[in-house]
Scaffold this motif. Structure first.
Motif, PDB file in Angstrom:
ATOM      1  N   ILE A  89      24.330 -54.739  44.908  1.00  7.36           N
ATOM      2  CA  ILE A  89      25.039 -53.838  44.008  1.00  7.36           C
ATOM      3  C   ILE A  89      24.283 -52.524  44.018  1.00  7.36           C
ATOM      4  O   ILE A  89      23.059 -52.499  43.859  1.00  7.36           O
ATOM      5  N   CYS A  90      24.985 -51.423  44.259  1.00 10.90           N
ATOM      6  CA  CYS A  90      24.350 -50.104  44.429  1.00 10.90           C
ATOM      7  C   CYS A  90      24.855 -49.152  43.346  1.00 10.90           C
ATOM      8  O   CYS A  90      26.057 -49.100  43.066  1.00 10.90           O
ATOM      9  N   LEU A  91      23.930 -48.371  42.777  1.00  7.92           N
ATOM     10  CA  LEU A  91      24.248 -47.501  41.638  1.00  7.92           C
ATOM     11  C   LEU A  91      23.683 -46.105  41.858  1.00  7.92           C
ATOM     12  O   LEU A  91      22.492 -45.954  42.178  1.00  7.92           O
ATOM     13  N   LEU A  92      24.513 -45.092  41.690  1.00  9.00           N
ATOM     14  CA  LEU A  92      24.063 -43.703  41.742  1.00  9.00           C
ATOM     15  C   LEU A  92      23.307 -43.390  40.447  1.00  9.00           C
ATOM     16  O   LEU A  92      23.836 -43.564  39.350  1.00  9.00           O
ATOM     17  N   VAL A  93      22.044 -42.918  40.568  1.00 12.34           N
ATOM     18  CA  VAL A  93      21.238 -42.663  39.369  1.00 12.34           C
ATOM     19  C   VAL A  93      20.844 -41.198  39.213  1.00 12.34           C
ATOM     20  O   VAL A  93      20.442 -40.774  38.132  1.00 12.34           O
ATOM     21  N   ASP A  94      20.941 -40.421  40.275  1.00 12.89           N
ATOM     22  CA  ASP A  94      20.556 -39.013  40.158  1.00 12.89           C
ATOM     23  C   ASP A  94      21.281 -38.213  41.227  1.00 12.89           C
ATOM     24  O   ASP A  94      21.438 -38.673  42.362  1.00 12.89           O
ATOM     25  N   VAL A  95      21.727 -37.019  40.863  1.00 12.81           N
ATOM     26  CA  VAL A  95      22.406 -36.151  41.810  1.00 12.81           C
ATOM     27  C   VAL A  95      22.219 -34.707  41.381  1.00 12.81           C
ATOM     28  O   VAL A  95      22.262 -34.378  40.193  1.00 12.81           O
ATOM     29  N   ASP A  96      21.941 -33.850  42.343  1.00 10.04           N
ATOM     30  CA  ASP A  96      21.935 -32.409  42.093  1.00 10.04           C
ATOM     31  C   ASP A  96      22.519 -31.722  43.313  1.00 10.04           C
ATOM     32  O   ASP A  96      23.089 -32.379  44.189  1.00 10.04           O
ATOM     33  N   GLU A 137       8.398 -50.788  37.087  1.00  9.42           N
ATOM     34  CA  GLU A 137       9.683 -50.921  36.439  1.00  9.42           C
ATOM     35  C   GLU A 137      10.495 -49.648  36.604  1.00  9.42           C
ATOM     36  O   GLU A 137       9.947 -48.552  36.730  1.00  9.42           O
ATOM     37  N   LEU A 138      11.794 -49.815  36.584  1.00 11.87           N
ATOM     38  CA  LEU A 138      12.666 -48.651  36.693  1.00 11.87           C
ATOM     39  C   LEU A 138      12.551 -47.790  35.451  1.00 11.87           C
ATOM     40  O   LEU A 138      12.519 -48.315  34.326  1.00 11.87           O
ATOM     41  N   PRO A 139      12.495 -46.468  35.604  1.00  9.75           N
ATOM     42  CA  PRO A 139      12.496 -45.594  34.419  1.00  9.75           C
ATOM     43  C   PRO A 139      13.816 -45.724  33.672  1.00  9.75           C
ATOM     44  O   PRO A 139      14.864 -46.024  34.263  1.00  9.75           O
ATOM     45  N   GLU A 140      13.790 -45.495  32.391  1.00 12.12           N
ATOM     46  CA  GLU A 140      14.965 -45.656  31.547  1.00 12.12           C
ATOM     47  C   GLU A 140      16.128 -44.808  32.030  1.00 12.12           C
ATOM     48  O   GLU A 140      17.292 -45.231  31.958  1.00 12.12           O
ATOM     49  N   GLU A 141      15.836 -43.605  32.541  1.00 11.80           N
ATOM     50  CA  GLU A 141      16.926 -42.720  32.955  1.00 11.80           C
ATOM     51  C   GLU A 141      17.678 -43.248  34.172  1.00 11.80           C
ATOM     52  O   GLU A 141      18.771 -42.764  34.497  1.00 11.80           O
ATOM     53  N   TYR A 142      17.110 -44.237  34.878  1.00  9.11           N
ATOM     54  CA  TYR A 142      17.801 -44.833  36.017  1.00  9.11           C
ATOM     55  C   TYR A 142      18.732 -45.980  35.599  1.00  9.11           C
ATOM     56  O   TYR A 142      19.609 -46.380  36.359  1.00  9.11           O
ATOM     57  N   TYR A 160      20.142 -43.327  44.896  1.00  4.89           N
ATOM     58  CA  TYR A 160      20.770 -44.590  44.527  1.00  4.89           C
ATOM     59  C   TYR A 160      19.697 -45.663  44.373  1.00  4.89           C
ATOM     60  O   TYR A 160      18.645 -45.617  45.027  1.00  4.89           O
ATOM     61  N   ILE A 161      19.963 -46.640  43.522  1.00  5.68           N
ATOM     62  CA  ILE A 161      19.174 -47.855  43.476  1.00  5.68           C
ATOM     63  C   ILE A 161      20.090 -49.025  43.786  1.00  5.68           C
ATOM     64  O   ILE A 161      21.303 -48.962  43.567  1.00  5.68           O
ATOM     65  N   SER A 162      19.514 -50.093  44.315  1.00  2.72           N
ATOM     66  CA  SER A 162      20.320 -51.267  44.651  1.00  2.72           C
ATOM     67  C   SER A 162      19.472 -52.516  44.513  1.00  2.72           C
ATOM     68  O   SER A 162      18.236 -52.462  44.602  1.00  2.72           O
ATOM     69  N   THR A 163      20.132 -53.638  44.309  1.00  2.00           N
ATOM     70  CA  THR A 163      19.449 -54.920  44.207  1.00  2.00           C
ATOM     71  C   THR A 163      20.339 -56.019  44.762  1.00  2.00           C
ATOM     72  O   THR A 163      21.569 -55.948  44.627  1.00  2.00           O
ATOM     73  N   PRO A 164      19.754 -57.032  45.409  1.00  2.00           N
ATOM     74  CA  PRO A 164      20.561 -58.166  45.893  1.00  2.00           C
ATOM     75  C   PRO A 164      21.231 -58.881  44.730  1.00  2.00           C
ATOM     76  O   PRO A 164      20.680 -58.955  43.628  1.00  2.00           O
ATOM     77  N   ILE A 165      22.421 -59.399  44.978  1.00  2.00           N
ATOM     78  CA  ILE A 165      23.170 -60.069  43.915  1.00  2.00           C
ATOM     79  C   ILE A 165      23.891 -61.272  44.504  1.00  2.00           C
ATOM     80  O   ILE A 165      24.462 -61.197  45.602  1.00  2.00           O
ATOM     81  N   SER A 166      23.846 -62.385  43.794  1.00  2.00           N
ATOM     82  CA  SER A 166      24.497 -63.604  44.264  1.00  2.00           C
ATOM     83  C   SER A 166      26.008 -63.502  44.097  1.00  2.00           C
ATOM     84  O   SER A 166      26.512 -62.678  43.324  1.00  2.00           O
ATOM     85  N   ALA A 167      26.718 -64.378  44.801  1.00  2.00           N
ATOM     86  CA  ALA A 167      28.185 -64.383  44.709  1.00  2.00           C
ATOM     87  C   ALA A 167      28.637 -64.672  43.288  1.00  2.00           C
ATOM     88  O   ALA A 167      29.577 -64.058  42.780  1.00  2.00           O
ATOM     89  N   ASN A 168      27.950 -65.625  42.609  1.00  2.00           N
ATOM     90  CA  ASN A 168      28.342 -65.976  41.238  1.00  2.00           C
ATOM     91  C   ASN A 168      28.148 -64.803  40.279  1.00  2.00           C
ATOM     92  O   ASN A 168      29.012 -64.510  39.453  1.00  2.00           O
ATOM     93  N   ARG A 169      27.005 -64.131  40.390  1.00  2.00           N
ATOM     94  CA  ARG A 169      26.744 -63.022  39.475  1.00  2.00           C
ATOM     95  C   ARG A 169      27.650 -61.825  39.784  1.00  2.00           C
ATOM     96  O   ARG A 169      28.095 -61.120  38.872  1.00  2.00           O
ATOM     97  N   LEU A 170      27.926 -61.611  41.063  1.00  2.00           N
ATOM     98  CA  LEU A 170      28.834 -60.532  41.436  1.00  2.00           C
ATOM     99  C   LEU A 170      30.227 -60.802  40.875  1.00  2.00           C
ATOM    100  O   LEU A 170      30.882 -59.884  40.353  1.00  2.00           O
ATOM    101  N   THR A 171      30.666 -62.045  40.956  1.00  2.00           N
ATOM    102  CA  THR A 171      31.963 -62.401  40.385  1.00  2.00           C
ATOM    103  C   THR A 171      31.987 -62.159  38.881  1.00  2.00           C
ATOM    104  O   THR A 171      32.973 -61.647  38.335  1.00  2.00           O
ATOM    105  N   VAL A 206      17.985 -54.687  35.026  1.00  2.00           N
ATOM    106  CA  VAL A 206      16.830 -55.011  34.179  1.00  2.00           C
ATOM    107  C   VAL A 206      16.244 -56.364  34.579  1.00  2.00           C
ATOM    108  O   VAL A 206      15.021 -56.554  34.591  1.00  2.00           O
ATOM    109  N   ASN A 207      17.101 -57.312  34.917  1.00  2.00           N
ATOM    110  CA  ASN A 207      16.667 -58.653  35.323  1.00  2.00           C
ATOM    111  C   ASN A 207      17.258 -59.003  36.689  1.00  2.00           C
ATOM    112  O   ASN A 207      18.150 -59.868  36.803  1.00  2.00           O
ATOM    113  N   PRO A 208      16.806 -58.348  37.750  1.00  2.00           N
ATOM    114  CA  PRO A 208      17.346 -58.628  39.089  1.00  2.00           C
ATOM    115  C   PRO A 208      17.034 -60.058  39.517  1.00  2.00           C
ATOM    116  O   PRO A 208      15.969 -60.600  39.209  1.00  2.00           O
TER     117      PRO A 208
END
Length: 379
Positions: free
Chosen positions: A31-38, A95-100, A44-55, A69-71
């Motif tokens: 799952i990939c997320l845009l966290v900052d742009v100028d 740990e990821l900064p709060e703004e991310y 972007y940040i991303s983390t592996p995700i299981s089929a069940n959690r993705l569903t 928060v809990n990858p």
């Protein structure tokens, strides 16, 4: 440590992808997320995700913040470029900064409602999904096995020939690569409980944004079974798929009328915004069949071949040619002296033919006849 990722499905897009699903070389989903742009850079940040959690996430039952928060693997990656191949680098030991992090309470909502199943299947198969349901006019899911088999077979033939027609219109450099069966064949893998609702998936080529090439055939099928008020406009639509597609469509529609069967057709691929849905009931089938019966020329079309003549019989008016494009041989007839002076096996010719589909009444099969109308040597 780095990972090479490829976009599987964009979930949220505004100028650039904001949330999307990617996959690595072994099929693990991220799952990939845009966290900052100028103006000059993006992150972007991303983390592996299981089929069940993705569903769970796709169905709006888990917050996006919780995923980061809990990858599940305690691995978070980052990247600064979205391309066909994404180079994602592991973020080491912090740990990821709060703004991310996403806002508390953010859950993904896609307006698919009862179509969540087909979305999940598309994610699982990473390709287009088709649901083809048959029932009687009262929605009773009971049908003769032979009739059901014939309907599925005719549907597949229509998709195949519609797809090939659309490919012929595209400006592709190497069209031969697009005619392989994996691009238009469907495979059954499930059915809905207590109904003749067959679930099928495609194995066709998929682009960067999740669009499957078989969509060319699926969209055309949807177009030729649409509701219509103007007969002439509808006939023009049918003329875009003259020949085998129309012949198979006519058989399918006749089967629906004779057996009083209704078809429900639903399809979705990862590059689509919405699930496509259409139906053919007996009234609609009768309306379409009337047009197909009145417009007999729809089963005829023009074909062009380019290749070597393998056999020519001027006296009998018969010929056989090896077509270079699909590496197949075709044979036919001619009712004039066009074959006079033709060289066999050593010269390349370009020929135009009228393709006529004839019905073999006893065997209930088709016979294709080619009538040569024009011939010229390739320069």
């Amino acid at each position: 440590m780095s990972k090479q990722l490829h976009i599987l499905q964009i979930l949220v897009y505004y100028d650039i992808p904001e949330i999307f699903i990617a996959t690595d070389e072994v099929g693990t989903k991220f799952i990939c997320l845009l966290v900052d742009v100028d103006n000059e850079s993006i992150l972007y940040i991303s983390t592996p995700i299981s089929a069940n959690r993705l569903t769970e996430f796709i169905n709006g039952r888990v917050e996006l913040r919780e995923i980061f928060v809990n990858p599940e693997t305690n691995q978070i990656y980052s990247f600064d470029k979205v391309a066909e191949t994404i180079e994602a680098n592991l973020i080491e030991g912090k740990e990821l900064p709060e703004e991310y992090l996403p806002e508390i309470g953010f859950k993904y909502e896609k307006p698919l409602d009862e179509n969540k199943l087909i979305l999940n299947e598309a994610l699982e198969k990473n390709n287009a999904i088709v649901h083809l349901a048959v029932s009687d006019s009262n929605d009773n899911y009971s049908i003769d096995a032979d009739d059901f088999g014939n309907i599925v077979k005719l549907y597949q033939v229509i998709i195949e020939n519609s797809y090939k027609k659309e490919i012929a219109k595209q400006n592709f450099k190497n069209k031969k690569a697009y005619y392989i069966p994996q691009n238009y064949k469907l495979r059954a893998f499930a059915s809905s409980y207590s109904s003749f609702n067959l679930h099928m998936y495609s194995t066709s080529q998929v682009d960067l944004f999740g669009n499957s090439i078989i969509e060319l055939g699926l969209s055309k099928f949807e177009e030729i079974i649409r509701d219509f008020d103007n007969d002439e406009e509808y006939i023009e639509t049918l003329r875009t798929v003259k020949g085998h597609t129309i012949s198979s469509l006519k058989k399918l529609i006749k089967k629906l009328i004779d057996c009083d069967i209704k078809i429900k057709h639903k399809w979705y691929s990862l590059g689509q915004e919405n699930v496509h849905f259409s139906t053919i009931n007996k009234i609609k089938a009768q309306k379409i069949y009337k047009i197909l019966t009145l417009s007999e020329e729809l089963t005829e079309e023009r074909r062009e071949f380019e290749g070597y003549f393998m056999q020519v019989d001027v006296e009998k008016g018969t010929w056989r040619i090896y077509n270079i494009e699909d590496e197949k041989e075709y044979s036919g007839e001619v009712q004039s002296d066009l074959l006079q002076g033709v060289t066999v096996k050593t010269a390349i010719y370009k020929i135009d033919c009228l393709e006529i589909i004839e019905e073999l009444k006893v065997a209930e099969k088709e016979k294709v006849k080619y009538i040569l109308t024009k011939i010229e040597p390739r320069r």
